[in-house]
Design a protein around this motif. Structure first.
Motif: not given
Ligand SMILES: Cc1cc2nc3c(=O)[nH]c(=O)nc-3n(C[C@H](O)[C@H](O)[C@H](O)COP(=O)(O)OP(=O)(O)OC[C@H]3O[C@@H](n4cnc5c(N)ncnc54)[C@H](O)[C@@H]3O)c2cc1C
Length: 415
Positions: A48-57, A20-23, A354-357, A40-43, A176-178
């Motif tokens: 994950g959450t990154t591709g589905r959030h609200h999109g607000q900076l 996702g964005g953090s990784g 948050k995605a922003t940070v 490593l990304e399992k999908g 996937e890391l298992v």
């Molecule tokens: C409803 C909602 C609205 C939001 N709106 C905003 C917004 O407007 N602005 C903002 O800044 N933030 C927003 N956020 C917060 C933001 O979406 C998250 O903080 C951010 O997307 C998290 O990114 P991530 O990379 O940490 O996690 P993810 O994007 O969830 O990435 C984690 C990844 O790890 C993978 N993974 C898990 N287990 C394994 C494994 N064993 N092996 C390999 N891969 C694995 C998953 O498949 C996933 O893709 C929102 C969140 C929600 C839920």
């Protein structure tokens, strides 16, 4: 051309779990510091959450009153992202709108909290706000301008992934890391699995879990109990651009209080509940009806616009919540857990945020890795404009051509 100099090379191999964005930001940060990186990304990337959030900076204004530290970080990161990744940002500004009397009374405390957090908020006359955004409720009582914006969730993460790929990071989607392997309390490597069930052992010196709401599952592979609460939220998009700015209710953070324009769509969100697992999260009918009602209060007529989509994702809240109310009270700030104190030296978990940070989260995690390895290497991710998100498609096409697990199509993002 994207070609930042690598100042020194280090032998250590770092495994980042989560595409996702953090990784993505972490893989780039570590590669820029001269490490060998395995992501490593399992999908699919961003699935994950990154591709589905609200999109607000987030300028941080939403959190200024109650969560000052993350508010300040959001503002600082907004400025950095606008400089290094403008291709993923629409810098449209935002308006916090008071529709009710209690919201109007909140304005002075809100503006002064923003200013204290370094966010240049300013009250503007309601008539001016409605002139800028005619869809706003005519009952508007007070309004505050803030430097919010819109981010393309996919393009932001993909730009960081592209930068990591350009610096030689090995990035494997659908992997996937298992299993986690330790010896004498130190990380040695792990077991990875592809979608066909084939397993492979890989070696690395450090493991950073950037698995968002899946941090609990990844920690459990090493026998760790990670304090994380998956907190699902639902969003609804209608077709048409009802506003050009991000519109929010002038009130403490609540449900259904933000409207984000995203290219040709308008998205109202969100809700917040809690779940034991981030898998299979779906919007409910009650949530969708609630969001339409809340959107109509902010911009009357929202619910009459053509329906586009409703979806949900899980927030990775850093802490444990036994109820929805406890979840709301958890800070949106982030932390890096060093599991050396729990007998797994070389393993770290990045939680919250948050995605922003994402870039600041990555910097903190990479700093922890450097400290663990006794390496002095500063973060330089604010120094170089990132390559286009389109480079990721080219990288994935190359990987697919070589028959590696790096292939994967583009995920939907929020638009
Ligand atoms: C409803 C909602 C609205 C939001 N709106 C905003 C917004 O407007 N602005 C903002 O800044 N933030 C927003 N956020 C917060 C933001 O979406 C998250 O903080 C951010 O997307 C998290 O990114 P991530 O990379 O940490 O996690 P993810 O994007 O969830 O990435 C984690 C990844 O790890 C993978 N993974 C898990 N287990 C394994 C494994 N064993 N092996 C390999 N891969 C694995 C998953 O498949 C996933 O893709 C929102 C969140 C929600 C839920």
């Amino acid at each position: 051309m994207f070609d930042p100099p690598i100042l020194s090379r280090h032998d250590a191999r770092i495994c980042v779990v989560g595409g996702g964005g953090s990784g993505a930001a972490l893989a780039y940060d570590l590669a820029l510091r001269g490490f060998s990186v395995l992501l490593l990304e399992k999908g699919e990337f961003t699935s994950g959450t990154t591709g589905r959030h609200h999109g607000q900076l987030h300028s941080g204004a939403r959190y200024a009153v109650g969560d000052r530290e993350i508010a300040r970080e959001c503002m600082e990161e907004t400025l950095v992202l606008r400089r290094i990744v403008p291709q993923a940002i629409e810098y449209n500004g935002g308006i916090f709108a008071a529709i009710r009397d209690d919201e109007a009374d909140y304005a002075p405390a809100f503006v002064s909290a923003c200013l204290e957090a370094g966010i240049p908020a300013r009250e503007i006359p309601a008539a001016e706000a409605r002139a800028r955004e005619p869809a706003l409720n005519p009952a508007l009582k007070r309004s505050v301008w803030v430097p919010d914006g819109t981010i393309d969730a996919y393009r932001l993460a993909a730009s960081f992934l592209s930068a990591a790929a350009a610096l030689g990071a090995e990035m494997r989607a659908f992997t996937e890391l298992v299993g986690v392997e330790t010896s004498g309390g130190r990380i040695q490597g792990g077991t990875i699995r592809d979608p066909c069930g084939r397993e492979e052992r890989v070696s690395f010196d450090c493991l950073v879990s950037a698995a968002g709401a899946w941090a609990g599952e990844v920690g459990a592979l090493a026998g760790l109990d990670i304090p994380i609460t998956p907190a699902p939220g639902t969003m609804v998009a209608v077709r048409g651009r009802i506003s050009d700015m991000v519109l929010s209710r002038l009130a403490p953070p609540g449900d259904g209080d933000i409207l984000v324009p995203q290219r040709g769509l308008s998205i109202i969100g969100s809700t917040q509940t809690r779940a034991d697992s981030p898998e299979g999260i779906l919007p409910t009918k009650a949530e969708i009806e609630f969001l339409f009602k809340r959107a109509d209060e902010l911009v009357p007529g929202f619910s009459a616009a053509p329906f586009h989509a409703a979806w949900a994702a899980a927030r990775p809240l850093a802490g444990r919540a036994a109820s929805d109310a406890e979840g709301r009270a958890i800070s949106r700030d982030f932390a890096v857990l060093d599991h050396g104190t729990e007998g797994v030296s070389g393993m770290f978990t990045l939680i919250g945020g948050k995605a922003t940070v994402l870039r600041a989260m990555a910097r903190k995690a990479a700093d922890a890795v450097c400290a663990h390895l006794g390496i002095r290497e500063p973060c330089r991710t604010a120094d170089f404009p990132l390559p286009s998100w389109r480079s990721l498609d080219a990288f994935q096409a190359r990987m697919a051509g070589r028959g590696t697990a790096g292939s994967g199509g583009r995920t939907g993002g929020t638009a």
